[in-house]
Design a protein around this motif. Structure first.
Motif, PDB file in Angstrom:
ATOM      1  N   SER A   1       1.273  20.864  23.400  1.00  0.00           N
ATOM      2  CA  SER A   1       1.873  21.920  24.209  1.00  0.00           C
ATOM      3  C   SER A   1       0.875  23.049  24.430  1.00  0.00           C
ATOM      4  N   PHE A   2       0.967  23.684  25.590  1.00  0.00           N
ATOM      5  CA  PHE A   2       0.096  24.814  25.889  1.00  0.00           C
ATOM      6  C   PHE A   2       0.936  26.070  26.061  1.00  0.00           C
ATOM      7  N   CYS A   3       0.287  27.208  26.024  1.00  0.00           N
ATOM      8  CA  CYS A   3       0.929  28.507  26.099  1.00  0.00           C
ATOM      9  C   CYS A   3       1.984  28.530  27.212  1.00  0.00           C
ATOM     10  N   PRO A   4       3.190  28.989  26.926  1.00  0.00           N
ATOM     11  CA  PRO A   4       3.662  29.630  25.701  1.00  0.00           C
ATOM     12  C   PRO A   4       4.384  28.680  24.751  1.00  0.00           C
ATOM     13  N   GLY A   5       4.227  27.379  24.905  1.00  0.00           N
ATOM     14  CA  GLY A   5       4.954  26.404  24.089  1.00  0.00           C
ATOM     15  C   GLY A   5       4.843  26.606  22.589  1.00  0.00           C
ATOM     16  N   PRO A   6       3.613  26.701  22.016  1.00  0.00           N
ATOM     17  CA  PRO A   6       3.502  26.893  20.569  1.00  0.00           C
ATOM     18  C   PRO A   6       4.160  28.199  20.091  1.00  0.00           C
ATOM     19  N   LEU A   7       4.037  29.260  20.873  1.00  0.00           N
ATOM     20  CA  LEU A   7       4.689  30.518  20.519  1.00  0.00           C
ATOM     21  C   LEU A   7       6.203  30.354  20.519  1.00  0.00           C
TER      22      LEU A   7
ATOM     23  N   VAL B   1       3.477  26.447  12.547  1.00  0.00           N
ATOM     24  CA  VAL B   1       3.296  25.733  13.810  1.00  0.00           C
ATOM     25  C   VAL B   1       1.847  25.270  13.853  1.00  0.00           C
ATOM     26  N   ILE B   2       1.666  24.012  14.244  1.00  0.00           N
ATOM     27  CA  ILE B   2       0.319  23.485  14.468  1.00  0.00           C
ATOM     28  C   ILE B   2       0.092  23.500  15.966  1.00  0.00           C
ATOM     29  N   SER B   3      -0.973  24.160  16.400  1.00  0.00           N
ATOM     30  CA  SER B   3      -1.267  24.281  17.824  1.00  0.00           C
ATOM     31  C   SER B   3      -2.713  23.916  18.110  1.00  0.00           C
ATOM     32  N   GLY B   4      -2.922  23.235  19.226  1.00  0.00           N
ATOM     33  CA  GLY B   4      -4.265  22.926  19.697  1.00  0.00           C
ATOM     34  C   GLY B   4      -4.714  23.891  20.781  1.00  0.00           C
ATOM     35  N   ASP B   5      -3.839  24.802  21.173  1.00  0.00           N
ATOM     36  CA  ASP B   5      -4.124  25.788  22.217  1.00  0.00           C
ATOM     37  C   ASP B   5      -4.854  26.982  21.596  1.00  0.00           C
ATOM     38  N   GLU B   6      -6.062  27.262  22.048  1.00  0.00           N
ATOM     39  CA  GLU B   6      -6.867  28.348  21.491  1.00  0.00           C
ATOM     40  C   GLU B   6      -6.161  29.697  21.577  1.00  0.00           C
ATOM     41  N   GLY B   7      -5.385  29.922  22.626  1.00  0.00           N
ATOM     42  CA  GLY B   7      -4.689  31.188  22.799  1.00  0.00           C
ATOM     43  C   GLY B   7      -3.669  31.457  21.705  1.00  0.00           C
ATOM     44  N   SER B   8      -3.177  30.396  21.080  1.00  0.00           N
ATOM     45  CA  SER B   8      -2.184  30.552  20.016  1.00  0.00           C
ATOM     46  C   SER B   8      -2.735  31.305  18.815  1.00  0.00           C
ATOM     47  N   LYS B   9      -4.044  31.201  18.590  1.00  0.00           N
ATOM     48  CA  LYS B   9      -4.665  31.876  17.451  1.00  0.00           C
ATOM     49  C   LYS B   9      -4.534  33.394  17.566  1.00  0.00           C
ATOM     50  N   LYS B  10      -4.366  33.883  18.773  1.00  0.00           N
ATOM     51  CA  LYS B  10      -4.195  35.302  19.011  1.00  0.00           C
ATOM     52  C   LYS B  10      -2.730  35.650  19.294  1.00  0.00           C
TER      53      LYS B  10
ATOM     54  N   ARG C   1       7.466  42.059  13.009  1.00  0.00           N
ATOM     55  CA  ARG C   1       7.442  42.554  11.635  1.00  0.00           C
ATOM     56  C   ARG C   1       7.737  41.464  10.596  1.00  0.00           C
ATOM     57  N   TYR C   2       7.266  40.245  10.883  1.00  0.00           N
ATOM     58  CA  TYR C   2       7.300  39.187   9.874  1.00  0.00           C
ATOM     59  C   TYR C   2       5.947  39.186   9.180  1.00  0.00           C
ATOM     60  N   GLU C   3       5.747  38.286   8.243  1.00  0.00           N
ATOM     61  CA  GLU C   3       4.502  38.254   7.473  1.00  0.00           C
ATOM     62  C   GLU C   3       3.644  37.058   7.878  1.00  0.00           C
ATOM     63  N   LEU C   4       2.451  37.334   8.362  1.00  0.00           N
ATOM     64  CA  LEU C   4       1.491  36.270   8.656  1.00  0.00           C
ATOM     65  C   LEU C   4       0.847  35.872   7.339  1.00  0.00           C
ATOM     66  N   ILE C   5       1.122  34.644   6.896  1.00  0.00           N
ATOM     67  CA  ILE C   5       0.538  34.137   5.651  1.00  0.00           C
ATOM     68  C   ILE C   5      -0.924  33.774   5.891  1.00  0.00           C
ATOM     69  N   GLY C   6      -1.199  33.155   7.039  1.00  0.00           N
ATOM     70  CA  GLY C   6      -2.570  32.797   7.353  1.00  0.00           C
ATOM     71  C   GLY C   6      -2.662  31.691   8.382  1.00  0.00           C
ATOM     72  N   MET C   7      -3.906  31.301   8.658  1.00  0.00           N
ATOM     73  CA  MET C   7      -4.191  30.209   9.591  1.00  0.00           C
ATOM     74  C   MET C   7      -5.207  29.297   8.918  1.00  0.00           C
ATOM     75  N   GLU C   8      -5.067  27.990   9.199  1.00  0.00           N
ATOM     76  CA  GLU C   8      -5.996  27.021   8.640  1.00  0.00           C
ATOM     77  C   GLU C   8      -6.155  25.868   9.616  1.00  0.00           C
TER      78      GLU C   8
ATOM     79  N   GLY D   1      -7.888  18.532  15.618  1.00  0.00           N
ATOM     80  CA  GLY D   1      -7.757  19.406  16.772  1.00  0.00           C
ATOM     81  C   GLY D   1      -6.625  20.405  16.772  1.00  0.00           C
ATOM     82  N   GLY D   2      -6.347  20.996  15.640  1.00  0.00           N
ATOM     83  CA  GLY D   2      -5.267  21.968  15.624  1.00  0.00           C
ATOM     84  C   GLY D   2      -5.468  23.056  14.593  1.00  0.00           C
ATOM     85  N   THR D   3      -4.710  24.112  14.770  1.00  0.00           N
ATOM     86  CA  THR D   3      -4.681  25.211  13.812  1.00  0.00           C
ATOM     87  C   THR D   3      -3.246  25.377  13.334  1.00  0.00           C
TER      88      THR D   3
END
Length: 80
Positions: A15-21, A39-48, A58-65, A70-72
């Motif tokens: 899926s591409f933006c805004p699907g992962p969001l 959420v696992i996303s292959g769309d680079e825009g999702s990282k931002k 106001r939720y808590e971002l635990i992190g990204m890995e 091909g995904g984050t």
């Protein structure tokens, strides 16, 4: 992320933006307070875009890995 137990996860690599969001929003809305969702996303825009939404909501971002191939994986805790 060692020691973090993910309650729910969605693979949105096709899926591409805004699907992962939208997947992250759906997961958070269906989660209980204290749950950790990802959420696992292959769309680079999702990282931002997804961390920006988590912060705004106001939720808590635990992190990204990296989530091969091909995904984050973007991890969030529903804290309210």
């Amino acid at each position: 992320m060692e020691g973090v137990k993910i309650t729910k996860e969605s693979d949105a690599r096709g899926s591409f933006c805004p699907g992962p969001l939208m997947e992250m929003i759906r997961l958070v809305r269906s989660a209980n307070v204290g749950d950790v969702v990802a959420v696992i996303s292959g769309d680079e825009g999702s990282k931002k875009d997804i961390p920006a939404w988590i912060n705004k909501a106001r939720y808590e971002l635990i992190g990204m890995e990296e989530a091969a191939p091909g995904g984050t994986r973007i991890i969030c805790r529903k804290n309210h």
